[in-house]
Design a protein around this motif. Structure first.
Motif, PDB file in Angstrom:
ATOM      1  N   SER A  50       0.799  -0.992   0.083  1.00 25.52           N
ATOM      2  CA  SER A  50       0.030  -0.029   0.012  1.00 25.52           C
ATOM      3  C   SER A  50       0.885   1.139  -0.096  1.00 25.52           C
ATOM      4  N   LEU A  51       0.453   2.420  -0.795  1.00 23.20           N
ATOM      5  CA  LEU A  51       1.026   3.709  -0.581  1.00 23.20           C
ATOM      6  C   LEU A  51       0.164   4.388   0.312  1.00 23.20           C
ATOM      7  N   VAL A  52       1.207   5.466   1.145  1.00 25.54           N
ATOM      8  CA  VAL A  52       0.357   6.104   1.953  1.00 25.54           C
ATOM      9  C   VAL A  52       0.944   7.539   1.714  1.00 25.54           C
ATOM     10  N   TYR A  53      -0.020   8.651   1.933  1.00 24.82           N
ATOM     11  CA  TYR A  53       0.308  10.057   1.540  1.00 24.82           C
ATOM     12  C   TYR A  53      -0.415  10.957   2.132  1.00 24.82           C
ATOM     13  N   GLY A  54      -0.069  12.115   2.076  1.00 30.08           N
ATOM     14  CA  GLY A  54      -0.654  13.094   3.061  1.00 30.08           C
ATOM     15  C   GLY A  54      -1.147  14.355   2.151  1.00 30.08           C
ATOM     16  N   SER A  55      -0.661  15.669   2.646  1.00 30.60           N
ATOM     17  CA  SER A  55      -1.046  16.870   1.943  1.00 30.60           C
ATOM     18  C   SER A  55      -0.126  17.409   0.836  1.00 30.60           C
ATOM     19  N   LYS A 102       4.398   7.653  -6.744  1.00 30.17           N
ATOM     20  CA  LYS A 102       3.543   6.716  -7.540  1.00 30.17           C
ATOM     21  C   LYS A 102       4.451   6.529  -8.757  1.00 30.17           C
ATOM     22  N   GLU A 103       5.149   7.692  -9.499  1.00 33.04           N
ATOM     23  CA  GLU A 103       6.039   7.426 -10.570  1.00 33.04           C
ATOM     24  C   GLU A 103       7.347   6.581 -10.135  1.00 33.04           C
ATOM     25  N   GLU A 149      -4.187   2.727  -2.008  1.00 34.13           N
ATOM     26  CA  GLU A 149      -3.475   4.214  -2.014  1.00 34.13           C
ATOM     27  C   GLU A 149      -4.556   4.961  -1.007  1.00 34.13           C
ATOM     28  N   TYR A 150      -4.117   5.552   0.126  1.00 37.82           N
ATOM     29  CA  TYR A 150      -4.648   6.306   1.103  1.00 37.82           C
ATOM     30  C   TYR A 150      -4.174   7.268   1.857  1.00 37.82           C
ATOM     31  N   LEU A 151      -4.931   8.112   2.247  1.00 38.87           N
ATOM     32  CA  LEU A 151      -4.518   9.344   2.905  1.00 38.87           C
ATOM     33  C   LEU A 151      -4.228   8.835   4.533  1.00 38.87           C
TER      34      LEU A 151
END
Length: 288
Positions: free
Chosen positions: A237-242, A251-252, A265-267
């Motif tokens: 899983s990919l996690v990201y914020g602001s 992602k690239e 992929e989630y905040l």
């Protein structure tokens, strides 16, 4: 026939649509911002909380899941004929939520002694954070829906939790320094040098694995570390914020270096954002 309820707390960061579609019970951590209190995962979106966090005079604090909510969960499941509850909690080294769940379990059986023969409550200390245990909870719910028994589900969950790795990269250290909850990062003073710490959790404790100069290189290095130790073909899983630019770079790099697309992929949710900041990217995967 077994009837199994899968439950967790909101720090698992399971997206709303997934928890609703699979019937996962998610109990909220309480977020305290001055005189205001919010139910994590229910009262606002992650983006709305990021704005509150950035504008807060003091960093909001968190409080464990209110123990009475566990008691209500156990009682409701018992009355609805569930034979088992599998409840996975946030790392016990960072929260007293697990103790509240266990205490509520003991009180439930005291109030309903006959329930001991009818419903089993399995409480798991995830020893980690966010979707590092949220992915195990989702898998458990899918297995329960497909008719797996409790032993099969617990085996799968324990194997995941014993081998899961979370790598995260705060793009600045403002919040980890202030919060003091991520001790390894709080002690790191590389901001002035443009160094970015790649952080993980081992046995519930934070640990800096690498320090890289430059945002893009740090993201690329983080994914290289994942590729080196992730089991081939296993979900991640990919996690990201602001930080949309950092997320786009994440992602690239993944599209270039990973063998499959991410499962989720989630905040990042409020609890993690408070302690690591909303300006964050990360990856969660299973080690070989």
């Amino acid at each position: 026939m077994a009837k199994i309820k899968i439950a967790t707390d909101s720090t698992a960061d399971i997206p709303v649509e997934i928890r609703e579609s699979l019937g996962i019970e998610v109990l909220p951590i309480t977020i305290i911002d001055g005189e205001k209190e919010y139910k994590d995962g229910y009262d606002m979106t992650p983006q709305e909380f990021y704005e509150i966090l950035e504008n807060a005079k003091e960093i909001p604090s968190t409080s464990r899941v209110v123990p009475v909510l566990y008691g209500e969960l156990y009682e409701e499941c018992y009355k609805e004929g569930y034979t088992d509850i599998i409840l996975t909690c946030i790392n016990s080294k960072g929260s007293s939520t697990l103790q509240g769940a266990i205490m509520s379990k003991d009180m439930f059986y005291e109030d309903y002694p006959e329930a001991k023969e009818k419903i089993n409550i399995h409480i798991i200390d995830s020893k980690t954070y966010s979707m590092a245990y949220g992915m195990a909870v989702i898998k458990a719910a899918e297995m329960a829906k497909d008719g797996a028994n409790v032993d099969e589900i617990l085996k799968e969950m324990n194997e995941w939790l014993e081998n899961v790795r979370i790598l995260f990269l705060p793009m600045n250290l403002k919040f980890v320094k202030k919060s003091g909850r991520v001790s390894a990062a709080a002690a790191f003073v590389g901001d002035a040098l443009g160094l970015k710490p790649i952080i993980t959790f081992e046995d519930g404790d934070s640990k800096v694995l690498n320090k890289i100069r430059g945002d893009k290189k740090a993201i690329s290095t983080m994914i290289d570390m994942c590729v080196a130790e992730r089991g081939e073909g296993t979900p991640y899983s990919l996690v990201y914020g602001s930080n949309s630019e950092a997320y786009a770079k994440l992602k690239e790099v993944c599209s270039e270096k990973m063998d499959i697309e991410p499962s989720y992929e989630y905040l990042v949710g409020a609890v993690i954002a408070i302690n690591a900041g909303p300006d964050i990217v990360g990856i969660i995967y299973r080690k070989k």
